[in-house]
Design an enzyme around this catalytic site. Structure first.
Site, PDB file in Angstrom:
ATOM      1  N   GLU A 112      -3.132   2.906   2.059  1.00  0.00           N
ATOM      2  CA  GLU A 112      -2.811   3.378   0.707  1.00  0.00           C
ATOM      3  C   GLU A 112      -3.164   4.850   0.552  1.00  0.00           C
ATOM      4  O   GLU A 112      -2.388   5.632   0.000  1.00  0.00           O
ATOM      5  CB  GLU A 112      -3.557   2.556  -0.340  1.00  0.00           C
ATOM      6  CG  GLU A 112      -3.307   3.028  -1.754  1.00  0.00           C
ATOM      7  CD  GLU A 112      -4.152   2.320  -2.797  1.00  0.00           C
ATOM      8  OE1 GLU A 112      -4.558   2.982  -3.773  1.00  0.00           O
ATOM      9  OE2 GLU A 112      -4.408   1.106  -2.658  1.00  0.00           O
ATOM     10  N   SER A 139     -11.010  -5.835   3.010  1.00  0.00           N
ATOM     11  CA  SER A 139     -10.065  -5.931   1.918  1.00  0.00           C
ATOM     12  C   SER A 139     -10.684  -5.407   0.627  1.00  0.00           C
ATOM     13  O   SER A 139     -11.843  -5.550   0.367  1.00  0.00           O
ATOM     14  CB  SER A 139      -9.633  -7.369   1.729  1.00  0.00           C
ATOM     15  OG  SER A 139      -8.757  -7.485   0.647  1.00  0.00           O
ATOM     16  N   THR A 196      -6.553   2.704  -5.590  1.00  0.00           N
ATOM     17  CA  THR A 196      -6.461   1.665  -6.618  1.00  0.00           C
ATOM     18  C   THR A 196      -7.569   0.624  -6.530  1.00  0.00           C
ATOM     19  O   THR A 196      -7.895  -0.005  -7.524  1.00  0.00           O
ATOM     20  CB  THR A 196      -5.104   0.935  -6.559  1.00  0.00           C
ATOM     21  OG1 THR A 196      -4.968   0.315  -5.285  1.00  0.00           O
ATOM     22  CG2 THR A 196      -3.963   1.875  -6.846  1.00  0.00           C
ATOM     23  N   HIS A 227       0.818  -1.221   0.000  1.00  0.00           N
ATOM     24  CA  HIS A 227       0.000   0.000   0.000  1.00  0.00           C
ATOM     25  C   HIS A 227       0.848   1.267   0.000  1.00  0.00           C
ATOM     26  O   HIS A 227       0.338   2.355  -0.198  1.00  0.00           O
ATOM     27  CB  HIS A 227      -0.896   0.051   1.245  1.00  0.00           C
ATOM     28  CG  HIS A 227      -1.885  -1.051   1.326  1.00  0.00           C
ATOM     29  ND1 HIS A 227      -2.799  -1.326   0.337  1.00  0.00           N
ATOM     30  CD2 HIS A 227      -2.122  -1.970   2.298  1.00  0.00           C
ATOM     31  CE1 HIS A 227      -3.542  -2.349   0.697  1.00  0.00           C
ATOM     32  NE2 HIS A 227      -3.149  -2.767   1.878  1.00  0.00           N
ATOM     33  N   CYS A 241       3.149  -1.150  -4.557  1.00  0.00           N
ATOM     34  CA  CYS A 241       2.615  -1.504  -5.865  1.00  0.00           C
ATOM     35  C   CYS A 241       2.928  -0.400  -6.883  1.00  0.00           C
ATOM     36  O   CYS A 241       2.827   0.786  -6.557  1.00  0.00           O
ATOM     37  CB  CYS A 241       1.104  -1.683  -5.717  1.00  0.00           C
ATOM     38  SG  CYS A 241       0.214  -1.819  -7.267  1.00  0.00           S
ATOM     39  N   CYS A 280      -6.703   0.097 -10.200  1.00  0.00           N
ATOM     40  CA  CYS A 280      -5.862  -1.000 -10.671  1.00  0.00           C
ATOM     41  C   CYS A 280      -6.637  -1.847 -11.683  1.00  0.00           C
ATOM     42  O   CYS A 280      -7.804  -2.184 -11.459  1.00  0.00           O
ATOM     43  CB  CYS A 280      -5.432  -1.829  -9.468  1.00  0.00           C
ATOM     44  SG  CYS A 280      -4.647  -3.384  -9.860  1.00  0.00           S
ATOM     45  N   HIS A 334      -7.449   4.285   5.129  1.00  0.00           N
ATOM     46  CA  HIS A 334      -6.742   3.171   4.500  1.00  0.00           C
ATOM     47  C   HIS A 334      -5.262   3.541   4.338  1.00  0.00           C
ATOM     48  O   HIS A 334      -4.936   4.666   3.967  1.00  0.00           O
ATOM     49  CB  HIS A 334      -7.363   2.866   3.133  1.00  0.00           C
ATOM     50  CG  HIS A 334      -6.929   1.560   2.551  1.00  0.00           C
ATOM     51  ND1 HIS A 334      -5.690   1.402   1.956  1.00  0.00           N
ATOM     52  CD2 HIS A 334      -7.539   0.364   2.485  1.00  0.00           C
ATOM     53  CE1 HIS A 334      -5.567   0.156   1.542  1.00  0.00           C
ATOM     54  NE2 HIS A 334      -6.673  -0.497   1.858  1.00  0.00           N
TER      55      HIS A 334
END
Length: 194
Positions: free
Chosen positions: A97, A194, A138, A40, A67, A166, A95
């Site tokens: 990320e 998730s 993403t 993340h 990523c 993504c 989160h």
């Protein structure tokens, strides 16, 4: 948990950032320390600190496993924020990320979880003097992202939209939607967050 137990038995442990100073000290004392950073991403200031320490102490190694899609958004946030710009990120504010992405912003940024939240903000603000730049976490819901794009275009004629969901996430969401149309019940196995 079984996999994590196997890693722990091999000396790999998950740590929070409060233990980093202890790892720096361990490396200074002559022990080899390798820190593997999560996919993340982490906040820019912390990454810079890790990399700086790694340069000073060869026994302290950093393996950045962020990523590539996330790193791309880091660059977008950095290059599309600052004077005269507002960077908007559609995602979940808590989160990891999202926290990593907004840390790359060079100015004002906003995070919205939904199209409704975005619209409330855009209705209430006069943004005519700003370029509004928008990206998505993403793993953002594709349908919600499309709604956000329409709303931004409705309120801001001077804006840039970066499609940052993504491709694997997009494919899975599309396949799940198609699968739902042909079954009576669908079970998803995985973490609820998730």
């Amino acid at each position: 948990e079984e996999y994590n137990a196997q890693l722990l038995a091999k000396g790999v442990e998950s740590i929070d950032f409060s233990k980093i100073d202890g790892l720096f000290k361990k490396a200074e004392d002559g022990h080899n320390v390798t820190v593997v950073l999560r996919t993340h991403g982490i906040e820019k200031e912390l990454l810079d600190s890790f990399n700086g320490y790694s340069e000073k102490c060869p026994r302290f190694k950093v393996v950045d496993c962020a990523c590539p899609y996330v790193k791309k958004i880091h660059k977008i946030a950095s290059e599309n924020s600052g004077k005269g710009q507002i960077f908007i990120l559609i995602g979940h504010s808590e989160h990891p990320e999202v926290r990593s992405i907004v840390s790359y912003s060079n100015g004002e940024y906003k995070v919205f979880n939904s199209a409704d939240e975005l619209e409330i903000y855009l209705k209430s603000e006069n943004l005519s003097d700003f370029t509004v730049n928008m990206a998505a976490q993403t793993t953002q819901n594709l349908q919600e992202w499309k709604k956000c794009q329409k709303i931004l275009k409705k309120y801001c004629t001077n804006s840039k939209i970066f499609d940052t969901i993504c491709s694997v996430t997009e494919k899975r969401q599309t396949e799940a939607t198609e699968l739902c149309r042909g079954v009576d019940l669908m079970l998803v196995i995985g973490g609820k967050d998730s």
